[in-house]
Design a protein around this motif. Structure first.
Motif, mmCIF file in Angstrom:
data_model
loop_
_atom_site.group_PDB
_atom_site.id
_atom_site.type_symbol
_atom_site.label_atom_id
_atom_site.label_comp_id
_atom_site.label_asym_id
_atom_site.label_seq_id
_atom_site.Cartn_x
_atom_site.Cartn_y
_atom_site.Cartn_z
ATOM 1 N N PHE A 19 0.723 -1.315 -0.028
ATOM 2 C CA PHE A 19 0.032 -0.281 0.124
ATOM 3 C C PHE A 19 0.890 1.177 -0.120
ATOM 4 O O PHE A 19 0.402 2.216 -0.786
ATOM 5 C CB PHE A 19 -0.898 -0.118 1.450
ATOM 6 N N ILE A 20 1.752 1.226 0.756
ATOM 7 C CA ILE A 20 2.921 2.608 0.732
ATOM 8 C C ILE A 20 3.626 2.780 -0.550
ATOM 9 O O ILE A 20 3.691 3.659 -1.059
ATOM 10 C CB ILE A 20 3.790 2.193 1.800
ATOM 11 N N VAL A 21 4.217 1.650 -1.122
ATOM 12 C CA VAL A 21 4.924 1.933 -2.271
ATOM 13 C C VAL A 21 3.989 2.115 -3.414
ATOM 14 O O VAL A 21 4.442 2.625 -4.538
ATOM 15 C CB VAL A 21 5.758 0.822 -2.629
ATOM 16 N N HIS A 22 3.017 1.698 -3.335
ATOM 17 C CA HIS A 22 2.045 1.873 -4.644
ATOM 18 C C HIS A 22 1.771 3.271 -4.968
ATOM 19 O O HIS A 22 1.510 3.762 -6.220
ATOM 20 C CB HIS A 22 0.609 1.152 -4.406
ATOM 21 N N VAL A 23 1.857 4.279 -3.902
ATOM 22 C CA VAL A 23 1.560 5.647 -4.207
ATOM 23 C C VAL A 23 2.317 6.056 -5.415
ATOM 24 O O VAL A 23 2.059 6.795 -6.120
ATOM 25 C CB VAL A 23 1.791 6.452 -3.076
ATOM 26 N N PHE A 24 3.599 5.814 -5.180
ATOM 27 C CA PHE A 24 4.470 6.367 -6.228
ATOM 28 C C PHE A 24 4.555 5.469 -7.665
ATOM 29 O O PHE A 24 4.951 6.060 -8.563
ATOM 30 C CB PHE A 24 6.117 5.887 -5.680
ATOM 31 N N PHE A 25 4.007 4.442 -7.696
ATOM 32 C CA PHE A 25 3.493 3.678 -8.857
ATOM 33 C C PHE A 25 2.736 4.384 -9.671
ATOM 34 O O PHE A 25 2.576 4.708 -10.859
ATOM 35 C CB PHE A 25 3.204 2.246 -8.756
ATOM 36 N N VAL A 26 1.454 4.739 -8.770
ATOM 37 C CA VAL A 26 0.317 5.635 -9.281
ATOM 38 C C VAL A 26 0.978 6.667 -10.039
ATOM 39 O O VAL A 26 0.549 7.252 -11.216
ATOM 40 C CB VAL A 26 -0.809 5.767 -8.236
ATOM 41 N N LEU A 27 1.806 7.441 -9.177
ATOM 42 C CA LEU A 27 2.482 8.812 -9.873
ATOM 43 C C LEU A 27 3.393 8.469 -10.866
ATOM 44 O O LEU A 27 3.202 9.276 -12.197
ATOM 45 C CB LEU A 27 3.473 9.301 -8.642
ATOM 46 N N ALA A 28 3.848 7.604 -11.071
ATOM 47 C CA ALA A 28 4.844 7.029 -12.435
ATOM 48 C C ALA A 28 3.805 6.673 -13.494
ATOM 49 O O ALA A 28 4.065 7.399 -14.691
ATOM 50 C CB ALA A 28 5.784 5.968 -12.082
ATOM 51 N N VAL A 29 2.809 5.916 -13.287
ATOM 52 C CA VAL A 29 1.912 5.683 -14.372
ATOM 53 C C VAL A 29 1.366 6.866 -14.900
ATOM 54 O O VAL A 29 1.200 7.299 -16.065
ATOM 55 C CB VAL A 29 0.765 4.773 -13.865
ATOM 56 N N GLY A 30 0.826 7.838 -13.939
ATOM 57 C CA GLY A 30 0.306 9.175 -14.317
ATOM 58 C C GLY A 30 1.059 10.016 -15.083
ATOM 59 O O GLY A 30 0.673 11.068 -15.759
ATOM 60 N N ASN A 31 2.395 9.896 -15.078
ATOM 61 C CA ASN A 31 3.622 10.584 -16.168
ATOM 62 C C ASN A 31 4.124 9.755 -17.168
ATOM 63 O O ASN A 31 4.798 10.360 -17.815
ATOM 64 C CB ASN A 31 4.622 10.866 -15.145
ATOM 65 N N VAL A 83 3.109 -3.240 -13.083
ATOM 66 C CA VAL A 83 3.243 -2.791 -12.027
ATOM 67 C C VAL A 83 2.940 -3.788 -10.737
ATOM 68 O O VAL A 83 3.750 -3.909 -9.765
ATOM 69 C CB VAL A 83 1.844 -1.785 -11.430
ATOM 70 N N THR A 84 1.877 -4.543 -10.935
ATOM 71 C CA THR A 84 1.737 -5.807 -9.955
ATOM 72 C C THR A 84 2.778 -6.527 -9.715
ATOM 73 O O THR A 84 3.492 -6.808 -8.659
ATOM 74 C CB THR A 84 0.579 -6.647 -10.187
ATOM 75 N N LEU A 85 3.527 -7.031 -11.094
ATOM 76 C CA LEU A 85 4.840 -7.751 -11.048
ATOM 77 C C LEU A 85 6.025 -7.313 -10.334
ATOM 78 O O LEU A 85 6.807 -7.926 -9.599
ATOM 79 C CB LEU A 85 5.025 -8.346 -12.460
#
Length: 869
Positions: A819-831, A850-852
């Protein structure tokens, strides 16, 4: 239990209660500035209160009620709207900002930033459009881009715009100066596009006060614009461009395109006066300016009358009467008073500015010029040629004496109207809007139909699971006595993956499943419930192995670590948002989908989830900004539930201690009482971001039940595994599915069954299942899903584990880390460049990748020593 252990337990319980009381008192005791009514700072001006009572329709910026509205033009590179309101103690009616035209990427950001800062204060947006290209090169396409941008930003932030296009066009100090024909064409092009597409915008025609016209000797005069170069300016027909020509008329674009008129009337200083020689008593001026002095008595009145500083023979034009009252328009004054700190002979700063404010807000002026509607004050410190290049201070909101003069003057101005004057976007609205729902824009019948389908489908799987126990008993979960329940781990992994996919917000098969498969509930409820179950299983073991006090200390350390991690994520995301090539708005702002308390009328509104973050860089930072950070009142919307977990973690020792004392009945009674209380009066326990999305007194009921289930897990499983227990659970699940199925059949096929009241099915969703609120129907749906999931995982464990266990079990065992690290993956996908969020195939690939990646990070334990897991 020995006396020593009993004493230690009692001491631990008392320490925990005291800690909770202190934490609640510290965190909830002080109300930050933005929590005041209307998100306003504490007002020191009585007019602020009266003005807020009569809010204006955003759609009609020209329909401002009579009276004068005050607002600053800030130095936006070093200041912001919230800071100004905080240090002055007033809420301006508007804020003004210069923006380059035609719009480029930076100008669009400036417009959005102005609207974003205005919205929480309910202030209007006054925009000064400054042409960056020659007027004749401005195109219709430029105007249309401006109109489209304003329309989009206005819809997002519910902001009204006043546009000062190329002001002071009658001067020579701007590149667009003294080009009447090109100016009129450009103004009309902008007005045509804006009026056609942006009802919440008004065009302001704003020349400079005429003293010294045609300004051939003006400081900063543009080369090539000497008198006589533009024949259209020869209004008196003498073949010359001189002081006898009309300083305004050649530049006027027409009544049909001008909504407001304005005039720049600064107090740079005082003109040196010569003898009065004209028959009408008009003063003669030498043209020299003495700066940093008190304004002469009635100077502002003389400017309005068109007599101050006007050379003999020049026309005296009462601008407000001719162009405002005479044309049935309102009048905006752009002004300020100059103070030169480098002038040893200067009058005191507060005296200069107080004297000018007294003239601006003189009640006799208000009576004579009711058309005077806006007073915009320049808040800047900059070099001025008139002061020999010294850096002069025009500001009211910095020096204490000047600020006091402002508040004193505004406080006694009878016709003053301060903010809010438009819709106020409360931070609570911003937080509430982030509650994601499946049926955004869908009908209630559609939402209920999917709920029924989900429930009936799950019940059929439960029946199939019962059959599988008899037909393929070898598939059954084999480790019922193992303290680590792998079923929980797999289910938690499935849920946290659904949360990650949902937050990425890209279309795809898994996003459809994540948003829809559980009917009325979301991954958040399941995550909270299962977290409670795990804590109810794990914490009692720690108490038995370590003792009450060590277990208590360990839990407090974990809560502190969670809290510090939450602070770290909030700060890290904000710092990343400051990086020029990173667009963090995908998580630092949220676009309303009509899911908050404000309803569908707010659809499209954009909220800033870091409203006071910039203030943390002030020295010293204001207390409310620090408190917002410490209370987690700001942060990415993908992370706002973290604050709830911090508080719930703090409560675990007390909850478990009650269970150890066999007071489960008291715990559940208190929990339900708090739930009912919050459903009636909506108690805001903490001024934190999570409180508006996951209200503590409501969501605690899920966690508390999870704790109870976890604590009594073995007893519950043993009891329900008996024949009568299976029959009871099967009957309850069947009745729930059957009841919803009958309601759906009755409504869909209009059976009109006698035991179903007319309209009951249509009203059921709003009465019990709306996802914005934790209604009883959602709690029933949650219980149904958990029981069904347990039955299915128990009977089909081996094939499910073989197919999905390799992925979901590691993720479930480290769900907090995920849950904590997914925040930065959401940001990365948004860019990601070229991302199409509606593309099924792009979503499929992104979700898988992202999941893998996160799964690989879990397997390699990347940063496990830093990030809680």
């Amino acid at each position: 239990m020995s006396a020593t252990v009993t004493t230690a337990t009692a001491a631990g319980l008392r320490a925990l209660v005291l800690l909770l009381v202190l934490v609640t008192g510290i965190l909830g005791g002080g109300t930050p500035a933005h929590a005041l009514a209307g998100n306003q700072p504490a007002a020191t001006v009585d007019a602020t209160i009266s003005a807020g009572a009569e809010q204006l329709p955003v759609e009609d910026p020209t329909g401002l009620a009579k009276g004068r509205y005050f607002g600053p033009e800030l130095d936006w590179s070093a200041d912001n709207a919230r800071a100004y309101a905080d240090r002055t103690g007033i809420t301006p009616s508007f804020f003004s900002r210069p923006v380059a035209y035609p719009l480029d990427a930076e100008a669009e950001r400036d417009l959005a930033d102005l609207a974003r800062q205005d919205a929480p204060l309910g202030a209007l947006a006054v925009v000064t459009l400054e042409p960056s290209r020659p007027l004749e090169e401005l195109t219709t396409a430029d105007a249309e881009l401006l109109a489209d941008t304003l329309a989009r930003i206005g819809d997002e932030f519910r902001t009204s715009f006043f546009l000062r296009f190329a002001p002071e066009m009658n001067g020579t100090w701007h590149s667009w100066g003294q080009q009447p024909d090109a100016y009129v064409d450009a103004f009309r092009a902008v007005a045509g596009a804006v009026h056609g597409r942006v009802p919440g915008a008004a065009l302001v025609w704003a020349p400079s006060y005429a003293a010294g016209y045609p300004f051939t000797e003006a400081y900063g005069a543009v080369e090539g614009l000497e008198a006589g170069s533009v024949t259209a300016l020869d209004t008196n027909g003498n073949g010359l461009i001189d002081g006898g020509d009309d300083p305004y008329a050649p530049y006027y674009p027409g009544d049909d395109v001008v909504d407001w008129v304005g005039l720049s009337m600064y107090h740079f200083g005082s003109y040196e006066q010569g003898p009065t020689t004209s028959a009408d008593g008009t003063r003669e001026y030498s043209g020299a300016i003495e700066t940093s002095v008190l304004p002469e008595p009635d100077k502002f009145a003389d400017q309005l009358a068109g007599t101050y500083g006007i050379a003999p023979g020049a026309p005296t034009i009462d601008f407000a009467k001719v162009y405002a009252a005479g044309k049935d328009k309102r009048f905006l004054v752009q002004t300020a008073a100059l103070f030169d700190p480098e002038d040893a002979d200067s009058a005191p700063e507060a005296d200069i500015k107080a004297a000018w404010l007294d003239q601006l807000f003189d009640p006799t002026i208000a009576a004579e010029y009711p058309e005077l509607g806006m007073v915009a004050w320049l808040e800047a410190s900059r070099p001025e040629p008139e002061a020999e290049g010294h850096i002069v201070d025009w500001r009211l909101g910095v020096e204490d004496g000047a600020t006091a003069a402002l508040t004193d003057t505004l406080g006694i101005s009878a016709d003053l109207r301060l903010g809010p004057v438009t819709d106020v976007i409360r931070q609570e609205d911003a937080n509430e809007s982030t509650s994601q729902v499946w049926q955004s824009g869908a009908s209630t019948n559609t939402a209920m139909s999917w709920l029924v389908a989900s429930v009936v489908g799950l019940f059929l799987l439960v029946l199939l699971a019962g059959l599988a126990r008899k037909v393929v008993p070898q598939w059954r979960y084999p480790n019922e006595q193992n303290p680590r329940d792998m079923r929980l781990d797999l289910l938690r992994g499935w849920i946290i993956t659904a949360v990650v996919v949902t937050h990425i917000e890209v279309a795809g098969p898994w996003s459809f499943v994540a948003l829809n498969i559980v009917g009325a509930i979301t991954g958040a409820e399941l995550f909270v419930l299962l977290s409670g179950v795990v804590m109810g299983m794990v914490y009692p073991i720690a108490v038995r192995k370590l003792g009450p006090m060590p277990a208590l200390k360990g839990n407090m350390k974990r809560a502190l670590r969670l809290y510090l991690t939450a602070l770290g994520v909030v700060i890290a995301v904000y710092l990343l948002s400051l990086v020029p090539f990173i667009d963090a708005s995908v998580i630092t702002t949220f676009t309303d989908r009509g899911t908050g308390d404000t309803g569908e009328g707010a659809v499209g509104r954009v909220y800033d989830l870091y409203p006071n973050a910039a203030r943390l860089f002030d020295y010293p930072p204001p207390g409310y900004a620090i408190q917002d950070l410490l209370l987690l009142s700001m942060g990415p919307w993908t992370f706002n539930i973290m604050g709830l977990f911090v508080v719930l973690t703090l409560s675990v020792p007390l909850l478990v201690e009650l269970l150890r004392r066999k007071l489960w009945w008291l715990l559940l009674l208190v929990s339900w009482a708090l739930y009912v209380l919050d459903s009636i009066v909506h108690v805001r326990v903490l001024d934190s971001q999570f409180q508006d999305v996951f209200p503590l007194l409501t969501w605690q009921v899920i966690f508390v039940h999870g704790i109870v289930i976890g604590f009594y897990r073995r007893r519950i499983i043993d009891t329900l595994s008996r024949s009568w227990g299976k029959l009871l659970i099967g009957t309850l699940l069947g009745l729930y599915a059957l009841g919803l199925g009958l309601l759906w059949l009755d409504s869909t096929f209009r059976l009109q069954l006698p035991f179903i009241p007319a309209g009951f099915y249509e009203s059921l969703y709003d009465a019990g299942y709306v996802r914005v609120f934790m209604q009883p129907g959602r709690l029933i749906d949650l219980a149904f899903f958990v029981v069904a999931a347990h039955a299915i995982l128990t009977s089909f464990w081996k094939p499910l584990n073989r197919a999905f266990g390799w992925l979901y079990i590691p993720l479930g065992q480290s769900s907090l880390y995920v849950f904590i690290v997914h925040v930065f993956f959401v940001l990365a996908v948004g860019n990601l460049p070229g991302l199409d969020r509606t593309s099924f195939w792009q979503g499929l690939v992104i979700h898988a990748v992202v999941t893998l990646i996160i799964w690989a990070m879990v397997k390699k334990k990347v940063l496990f020593s830093v990030i809680p897991n």
